[in-house]
Design a protein around this motif. Sequence first.
Motif, PDB file in Angstrom:
ATOM      1  N   THR A 154       1.113  -1.230   0.067  1.00 23.56           N
ATOM      2  CA  THR A 154      -0.055  -0.040  -0.020  1.00 23.56           C
ATOM      3  C   THR A 154       0.861   1.319   0.015  1.00 23.56           C
ATOM      4  OG1 THR A 154      -0.175   0.429   2.518  1.00 23.56           O
ATOM      5  CG2 THR A 154      -1.682  -1.156   1.403  1.00 23.56           C
ATOM      6  N   ALA A 155       0.287   2.488   0.239  1.00 27.40           N
ATOM      7  CA  ALA A 155       1.191   3.642  -0.173  1.00 27.40           C
ATOM      8  C   ALA A 155       1.677   3.907   1.159  1.00 27.40           C
ATOM      9  CB  ALA A 155       0.178   4.854  -0.322  1.00 27.40           C
ATOM     10  N   THR A 156       1.384   3.105   2.200  1.00 25.39           N
ATOM     11  CA  THR A 156       1.937   3.502   3.692  1.00 25.39           C
ATOM     12  C   THR A 156       3.034   2.390   3.734  1.00 25.39           C
ATOM     13  OG1 THR A 156       0.415   2.224   5.010  1.00 25.39           O
ATOM     14  CG2 THR A 156      -0.255   4.496   4.574  1.00 25.39           C
ATOM     15  N   THR A 157       3.202   1.550   3.211  1.00 29.03           N
ATOM     16  CA  THR A 157       4.199   0.468   3.265  1.00 29.03           C
ATOM     17  C   THR A 157       5.701   1.107   3.406  1.00 29.03           C
ATOM     18  OG1 THR A 157       2.955  -1.327   2.029  1.00 29.03           O
ATOM     19  CG2 THR A 157       5.294  -1.714   2.503  1.00 29.03           C
ATOM     20  N   VAL A 158       6.143   0.535   4.421  1.00 26.93           N
ATOM     21  CA  VAL A 158       7.585   1.240   4.906  1.00 26.93           C
ATOM     22  C   VAL A 158       8.833   0.575   3.853  1.00 26.93           C
ATOM     23  CG1 VAL A 158       6.722   1.917   7.102  1.00 26.93           C
ATOM     24  CG2 VAL A 158       8.282  -0.178   6.693  1.00 26.93           C
ATOM     25  N   LEU A 159       9.915   1.210   3.710  1.00 29.52           N
ATOM     26  CA  LEU A 159      10.902   1.061   2.850  1.00 29.52           C
ATOM     27  C   LEU A 159      11.636  -0.483   3.735  1.00 29.52           C
ATOM     28  CD1 LEU A 159      12.915   4.206   2.048  1.00 29.52           C
ATOM     29  CD2 LEU A 159      11.045   3.008   0.532  1.00 29.52           C
ATOM     30  N   GLY A 160      11.550  -1.405   2.737  1.00 29.34           N
ATOM     31  CA  GLY A 160      12.164  -2.562   3.240  1.00 29.34           C
ATOM     32  C   GLY A 160      11.122  -3.626   3.555  1.00 29.34           C
ATOM     33  N   GLN A 161      10.144  -3.177   3.845  1.00 31.28           N
ATOM     34  CA  GLN A 161       8.906  -4.216   4.221  1.00 31.28           C
ATOM     35  C   GLN A 161       8.557  -5.071   3.168  1.00 31.28           C
ATOM     36  OE1 GLN A 161       5.467  -2.138   5.952  1.00 31.28           O
ATOM     37  NE2 GLN A 161       4.257  -4.082   5.652  1.00 31.28           N
ATOM     38  N   ARG A 162       8.512  -6.389   3.270  1.00 30.23           N
ATOM     39  CA  ARG A 162       8.092  -7.452   2.346  1.00 30.23           C
ATOM     40  C   ARG A 162       6.830  -7.364   2.259  1.00 30.23           C
ATOM     41  NH1 ARG A 162       8.963 -12.355   3.743  1.00 30.23           N
ATOM     42  NH2 ARG A 162       9.088 -13.355   1.627  1.00 30.23           N
ATOM     43  N   THR A 163       6.121  -7.419   1.047  1.00 30.36           N
ATOM     44  CA  THR A 163       4.626  -7.712   0.795  1.00 30.36           C
ATOM     45  C   THR A 163       4.432  -8.738  -0.360  1.00 30.36           C
ATOM     46  OG1 THR A 163       4.361  -6.025  -0.911  1.00 30.36           O
ATOM     47  CG2 THR A 163       4.517  -5.411   1.378  1.00 30.36           C
ATOM     48  N   LYS A 164       3.140  -8.984  -0.874  1.00 26.51           N
ATOM     49  CA  LYS A 164       3.101  -9.974  -1.917  1.00 26.51           C
ATOM     50  C   LYS A 164       3.845  -9.584  -3.217  1.00 26.51           C
ATOM     51  CE  LYS A 164      -0.195 -13.600  -0.629  1.00 26.51           C
ATOM     52  NZ  LYS A 164      -1.593 -13.926  -0.765  1.00 26.51           N
ATOM     53  N   ASN A 165       3.687  -8.184  -3.131  1.00 25.48           N
ATOM     54  CA  ASN A 165       4.145  -7.727  -4.424  1.00 25.48           C
ATOM     55  C   ASN A 165       5.723  -6.975  -4.612  1.00 25.48           C
ATOM     56  OD1 ASN A 165       2.561  -5.884  -3.413  1.00 25.48           O
ATOM     57  ND2 ASN A 165       2.034  -4.851  -5.229  1.00 25.48           N
ATOM     58  N   THR A 166       6.207  -7.095  -3.059  1.00 26.77           N
ATOM     59  CA  THR A 166       7.468  -6.468  -3.030  1.00 26.77           C
ATOM     60  C   THR A 166       8.141  -7.627  -2.115  1.00 26.77           C
ATOM     61  OG1 THR A 166       6.874  -5.475  -1.055  1.00 26.77           O
ATOM     62  CG2 THR A 166       6.837  -4.226  -3.155  1.00 26.77           C
ATOM     63  N   LEU A 167       8.649  -8.737  -2.843  1.00 28.20           N
ATOM     64  CA  LEU A 167       9.178  -9.779  -2.048  1.00 28.20           C
ATOM     65  C   LEU A 167      10.458  -9.540  -1.599  1.00 28.20           C
ATOM     66  CD1 LEU A 167       7.824 -12.736  -4.096  1.00 28.20           C
ATOM     67  CD2 LEU A 167       6.804 -12.097  -1.991  1.00 28.20           C
ATOM     68  N   GLU A 168      11.287  -8.782  -2.239  1.00 31.43           N
ATOM     69  CA  GLU A 168      12.542  -8.220  -1.566  1.00 31.43           C
ATOM     70  C   GLU A 168      12.576  -7.091  -0.610  1.00 31.43           C
ATOM     71  OE1 GLU A 168      14.969 -10.389  -2.151  1.00 31.43           O
ATOM     72  OE2 GLU A 168      13.642 -11.664  -3.072  1.00 31.43           O
ATOM     73  N   ARG A 170      10.022  -3.215  -0.207  1.00 28.36           N
ATOM     74  CA  ARG A 170       9.832  -1.977  -0.765  1.00 28.36           C
ATOM     75  C   ARG A 170      11.008  -1.173  -1.041  1.00 28.36           C
ATOM     76  NH1 ARG A 170       5.019   2.152  -0.004  1.00 28.36           N
ATOM     77  NH2 ARG A 170       5.473   3.679  -1.406  1.00 28.36           N
ATOM     78  N   ASN A 171      11.304  -0.597  -2.106  1.00 27.30           N
ATOM     79  CA  ASN A 171      12.562   0.287  -2.112  1.00 27.30           C
ATOM     80  C   ASN A 171      12.234   1.569  -2.904  1.00 27.30           C
ATOM     81  OD1 ASN A 171      13.332   0.056  -5.255  1.00 27.30           O
ATOM     82  ND2 ASN A 171      12.782  -1.939  -4.741  1.00 27.30           N
ATOM     83  N   ALA A 172      12.602   2.575  -2.700  1.00 27.24           N
ATOM     84  CA  ALA A 172      12.051   3.834  -3.115  1.00 27.24           C
ATOM     85  C   ALA A 172      12.325   3.950  -4.478  1.00 27.24           C
ATOM     86  CB  ALA A 172      12.927   4.988  -2.653  1.00 27.24           C
ATOM     87  N   HIS A 173      13.148   3.233  -5.148  1.00 23.99           N
ATOM     88  CA  HIS A 173      13.390   3.488  -6.766  1.00 23.99           C
ATOM     89  C   HIS A 173      12.239   2.918  -7.608  1.00 23.99           C
ATOM     90  CE1 HIS A 173      14.932   2.129 -10.851  1.00 23.99           C
ATOM     91  NE2 HIS A 173      15.710   3.469 -10.415  1.00 23.99           N
ATOM     92  N   ASP A 174      11.659   1.839  -6.956  1.00 25.42           N
ATOM     93  CA  ASP A 174      10.797   1.130  -7.889  1.00 25.42           C
ATOM     94  C   ASP A 174       9.448   1.369  -7.201  1.00 25.42           C
ATOM     95  OD1 ASP A 174      12.568  -0.466  -9.558  1.00 25.42           O
ATOM     96  OD2 ASP A 174      12.758  -1.972  -7.900  1.00 25.42           O
ATOM     97  N   HIS A 175       9.185   1.662  -6.018  1.00 25.53           N
ATOM     98  CA  HIS A 175       7.930   1.802  -5.430  1.00 25.53           C
ATOM     99  C   HIS A 175       7.628   2.883  -4.788  1.00 25.53           C
ATOM    100  CE1 HIS A 175       9.678  -2.368  -4.946  1.00 25.53           C
ATOM    101  NE2 HIS A 175       8.726  -2.524  -5.702  1.00 25.53           N
ATOM    102  N   GLY A 176       8.473   4.233  -4.822  1.00 20.61           N
ATOM    103  CA  GLY A 176       8.280   5.350  -4.145  1.00 20.61           C
ATOM    104  C   GLY A 176       8.484   5.091  -2.585  1.00 20.61           C
ATOM    105  N   TYR A 177       8.291   6.270  -1.934  1.00 18.23           N
ATOM    106  CA  TYR A 177       8.410   6.546  -0.599  1.00 18.23           C
ATOM    107  C   TYR A 177       6.995   6.427   0.122  1.00 18.23           C
ATOM    108  CZ  TYR A 177      13.021   8.019  -1.262  1.00 18.23           C
ATOM    109  OH  TYR A 177      14.467   8.334  -1.610  1.00 18.23           O
ATOM    110  N   PRO A 178       6.926   5.955   1.459  1.00 12.68           N
ATOM    111  CA  PRO A 178       5.658   5.860   2.005  1.00 12.68           C
ATOM    112  C   PRO A 178       5.135   7.122   2.079  1.00 12.68           C
ATOM    113  CG  PRO A 178       7.241   5.379   3.458  1.00 12.68           C
ATOM    114  CD  PRO A 178       8.064   5.419   2.148  1.00 12.68           C
ATOM    115  N   ILE A 179       3.774   7.212   2.107  1.00 14.20           N
ATOM    116  CA  ILE A 179       3.060   8.441   2.477  1.00 14.20           C
ATOM    117  C   ILE A 179       2.516   8.321   4.017  1.00 14.20           C
ATOM    118  CG2 ILE A 179       0.795   9.523   2.210  1.00 14.20           C
ATOM    119  CD1 ILE A 179       0.771   8.684  -0.787  1.00 14.20           C
ATOM    120  N   LEU A 180       3.035   9.364   4.746  1.00 12.15           N
ATOM    121  CA  LEU A 180       2.883   9.570   6.137  1.00 12.15           C
ATOM    122  C   LEU A 180       1.569  10.472   6.392  1.00 12.15           C
ATOM    123  CD1 LEU A 180       6.654  10.197   7.555  1.00 12.15           C
ATOM    124  CD2 LEU A 180       5.300   7.899   6.827  1.00 12.15           C
ATOM    125  N   LEU A 181       0.557   9.894   6.057  1.00 13.96           N
ATOM    126  CA  LEU A 181      -0.692  10.434   6.065  1.00 13.96           C
ATOM    127  C   LEU A 181      -1.146  11.470   7.326  1.00 13.96           C
ATOM    128  CD1 LEU A 181      -3.224  11.124   4.297  1.00 13.96           C
ATOM    129  CD2 LEU A 181      -4.506   9.238   5.130  1.00 13.96           C
TER     130      LEU A 181
END
Length: 267
Positions: A154-168, A170-181
Amino acid sequence: MMIEREGLQVIDTATPPDVPARLVDDFTPELIDVGTHGLCPGCGEPIAVRALVEAIAELGLTQKAIAVFGIGCYTAFSNNLDVEVLQALHGRAPSLATGVKRARPGTFVVTVQGDGDMVNEGLQEVLHTAARGEAVTCVMLNNGVFGETGGHLTATTVLGQRTKNTLEGRNAHDHGYPILLADVIATLEGASFVARCAVNDAGNVARTKRHLTRAFEVQMAGGFSFVEILTMCPTGWFIDTLDAPDYLSGNLAAVHAPGVVKDAARG
């Protein structure tokens, strides 16, 4: 029967008790119809919903309360609460809440949404609701994943967090930075109260309830309030249930820092 073990009197659990067990109290809050739920073991959302309905009851808002639910795992509670509930389309709860409050200004209106629902599907809805200073409370249950679909980014997933579509992770280059709502909403002049909290230990649960209580008081005084609640999702995080509270502290809370972000009435 009591026995002595290592100098202490303890209950012997090797055999059934002489007196049959009895239920003293199931401790279900008065505004939750059935205490059991079908969410995953270790999920933090039932704790957050419990704090929310307890705050409603303790403030005497039950007869005025209308909850607007988004789409997510927490939606399972929408037909299990003893308050009026409206079901919104994905991400649209703040707009529906706005309509309710303008049509019936004497009501207490709260949205219950997840990070996927609020930040991915309907970010503009909550931002415009806050910017207008609508007298409603928006509550976001943030676990950093689309829990209902099994743990996607999701848009709040933190960098480095593994999800089903970021198995390695989350990284900022591919997925952007989390939104701190909470931090974003706090910059809007229409927002009167903004807080972020968590439900991963007893102290944080108590603080969550205090923040919800304050948010509801602000709404009833005519202001917009927002509470972000960090919740555990061991299933979506691919970790053991017992590890989830510490994972929340070391990952989500390290980025989405808990605390009162803004309280305009108190400065």
